[in-house]
Design a protein around this motif. Structure first.
Motif, short mmCIF file in Angstrom:
data_model
loop_
_atom_site.label_atom_id
_atom_site.label_comp_id
_atom_site.label_asym_id
_atom_site.label_seq_id
_atom_site.Cartn_x
_atom_site.Cartn_y
_atom_site.Cartn_z
N LEU A 217 -3.23 -0.63 -2.99
CA LEU A 217 -4.53 -0.82 -2.15
C LEU A 217 -4.92 0.37 -0.99
CD1 LEU A 217 -4.51 -4.74 -1.67
CD2 LEU A 217 -5.32 -3.23 -3.42
N TYR A 218 -3.95 1.48 -1.06
CA TYR A 218 -4.09 2.50 -0.38
C TYR A 218 -5.45 3.36 -0.25
CZ TYR A 218 -3.57 7.21 1.54
OH TYR A 218 -4.00 8.27 2.35
N ARG A 219 -5.80 3.70 0.91
CA ARG A 219 -7.27 4.30 0.89
C ARG A 219 -7.32 5.26 2.21
NH1 ARG A 219 -12.17 2.12 -1.27
NH2 ARG A 219 -13.31 3.46 0.22
N THR A 220 -7.59 6.49 1.65
CA THR A 220 -7.36 7.54 2.77
C THR A 220 -8.60 7.39 3.79
OG1 THR A 220 -6.73 9.04 1.21
CG2 THR A 220 -7.69 10.16 3.08
N PRO A 221 -8.32 7.45 5.07
CA PRO A 221 -9.41 7.04 6.00
C PRO A 221 -10.88 7.95 5.70
CG PRO A 221 -7.28 7.10 7.14
CD PRO A 221 -7.12 7.44 5.58
N GLU A 222 -11.79 7.39 5.76
CA GLU A 222 -13.05 8.05 5.19
C GLU A 222 -13.30 9.42 6.06
OE1 GLU A 222 -16.28 5.67 4.84
OE2 GLU A 222 -15.38 4.10 3.34
N ARG A 223 -13.29 9.20 7.31
CA ARG A 223 -13.56 10.43 8.28
C ARG A 223 -12.70 11.67 7.91
NH1 ARG A 223 -10.93 6.68 11.15
NH2 ARG A 223 -8.88 7.13 12.27
N LEU A 224 -11.50 11.51 7.07
CA LEU A 224 -10.87 12.70 6.97
C LEU A 224 -11.34 13.35 5.75
CD1 LEU A 224 -7.24 11.38 6.85
CD2 LEU A 224 -8.15 12.72 8.71
N PHE A 259 -2.60 10.65 -3.76
CA PHE A 259 -1.98 9.24 -3.32
C PHE A 259 -2.99 7.87 -3.77
CE2 PHE A 259 1.02 10.85 0.04
CZ PHE A 259 1.93 11.22 -1.00
N GLN A 260 -4.23 8.03 -3.23
CA GLN A 260 -5.42 7.01 -3.59
C GLN A 260 -5.61 6.97 -5.04
OE1 GLN A 260 -8.20 7.34 -0.75
NE2 GLN A 260 -9.88 6.10 -1.98
N GLY A 261 -5.82 8.45 -5.50
CA GLY A 261 -5.93 8.22 -7.11
C GLY A 261 -4.96 7.32 -7.97
N LEU A 262 -3.48 7.68 -7.51
CA LEU A 262 -2.55 6.98 -8.05
C LEU A 262 -2.53 5.66 -7.93
CD1 LEU A 262 -0.36 7.53 -9.86
CD2 LEU A 262 1.19 7.82 -7.90
#
Length: 321
Positions: A217-224, A259-262
């Motif tokens: 369920l990992y998501r990279t913070p959008e602001r990055l 990481f998010q794609g995986l």
């Protein structure tokens, strides 16, 4: 005291011994060992997760004392640098892991702590040797490249093949020097992530514990995403140091979106109840094919807008992507 020995000191000593073996592998296997040694934090982090803070801290102390003594007595130049890097990462993974923080915080903090320790060691070394930090790091890297070339020479290769390898390594070395900050950050994130995954999976088998947050369920913070955009802009419009600044930003952000794609791929594999052999084949393909890793990074980036996992609609059980 006799009851405390088997309760904490024996598993701590076992974890420290395994970590020491992993740390010294490159001394015996210069090429393969350089990859294997990245698992050095695993037994120490596992001691924390499986046996608690007491055992983990004892294992950390034992490993630090033994590895430091061995590095000073017979280790290669720069061995203490990697020792500090791995010990700090193991300590961060262990201490933060038992606190119940989210996996992204544990991995990110462990990578940041190891990077900070590396910079401090570099600064301390530059003061001790009275040279600039960049010069010291360049000398260290060139020494490692020379050791790699020497290892290839012992393989009895054809002269032309050896010459091509030396030229290729020299070209790679020049690029690595310019991408040093980004490579340090990217490698730290990947190493911390892999050690955390392995420690959590093995820890569940050794002792009952809560599953924790699902990793897929990992998501990279959008602001990055603005860092990625800025990096791409610097590469497209800049020259010299500005171009390489952009390349470093793109490299680090690429790892985060990988990481998010995986996580997206693992989510759907588990959602569709894919057999473990299929999941294993997918993960091996990712590990062996750089193009697939790039595709996953793009998938992670687009997931930010397309919500490919439909996270507001369904959530699978825990994951070990």
């Amino acid at each position: 005291m006799s009851r405390a020995l088997p309760g904490e000191w024996l598993p701590a000593a076992a974890a420290a011994s395994v970590a020491l073996v992993l740390f010294t592998v490159p001394w015996m296997l210069p090429l393969a060992g350089s990859v294997i040694t990245f698992a050095s934090p695993l037994p120490l982090a596992l001691a924390y997760l499986a046996r608690g803070k007491g055992t983990g801290r004892k294992a950390l102390i034992l490993a630090a004392v033994a590895a430091l003594a061995l590095s000073m007595a017979a280790g290669p130049p720069g061995g203490s640098y990697y020792l500090v890097y791995f010990l700090v990462m193991a300590a961060a993974l262990g201490e933060l892991g038992v606190m119940g923080l989210s996996p992204s915080w544990v991995v990110g903090s462990a990578a940041a702590a190891a990077m900070a320790a590396s910079v401090l060691v570099l600064l301390a070394g530059s003061l001790a040797y009275e040279v600039g930090p960049w010069t010291l790091w360049k000398t260290q890297w060139q020494g490692e490249m020379a050791a790699m070339v020497q290892a290839y020479r012992t393989m009895d290769l054809e002269p032309e093949t050896l010459r091509q390898l030396e030229e290729g390594l020299a070209a790679v070395g020049r690029i690595v020097l310019r991408l040093a900050p980004g490579i340090l950050a990217a490698v730290s994130l990947v190493v911390a992530w892999l050690n955390f995954l392995a420690a959590r999976r093995i820890g569940r088998r050794l002792s009952p514990q809560a599953d924790g947050a699902p990793l897929n369920l990992y998501r990279t913070p959008e602001r990055l995403v603005w860092l990625l955009i800025a990096g791409g802009g610097f590469m497209a419009l800049g020259e010299g140091w500005l171009f390489w600044l952009g390349a470093n930003l793109v490299l680090v952000m690429g790892v985060l979106y990988f990481f998010q794609g995986l996580a997206v791929v693992d989510f759907w594999l588990r959602r569709k109840n894919a057999p473990i052999l299929l999941r294993t084949a997918v993960y091996l393909t990712v590990a062996l094919e750089i193009y697939v890793a790039g595709l996953l990074a793009a998938t992670g980036l687009f997931d930010m807008w397309l919500n490919l996992r439909r996270l507001g609609q369904a959530k699978p059980s825990g994951s070990e992507e």
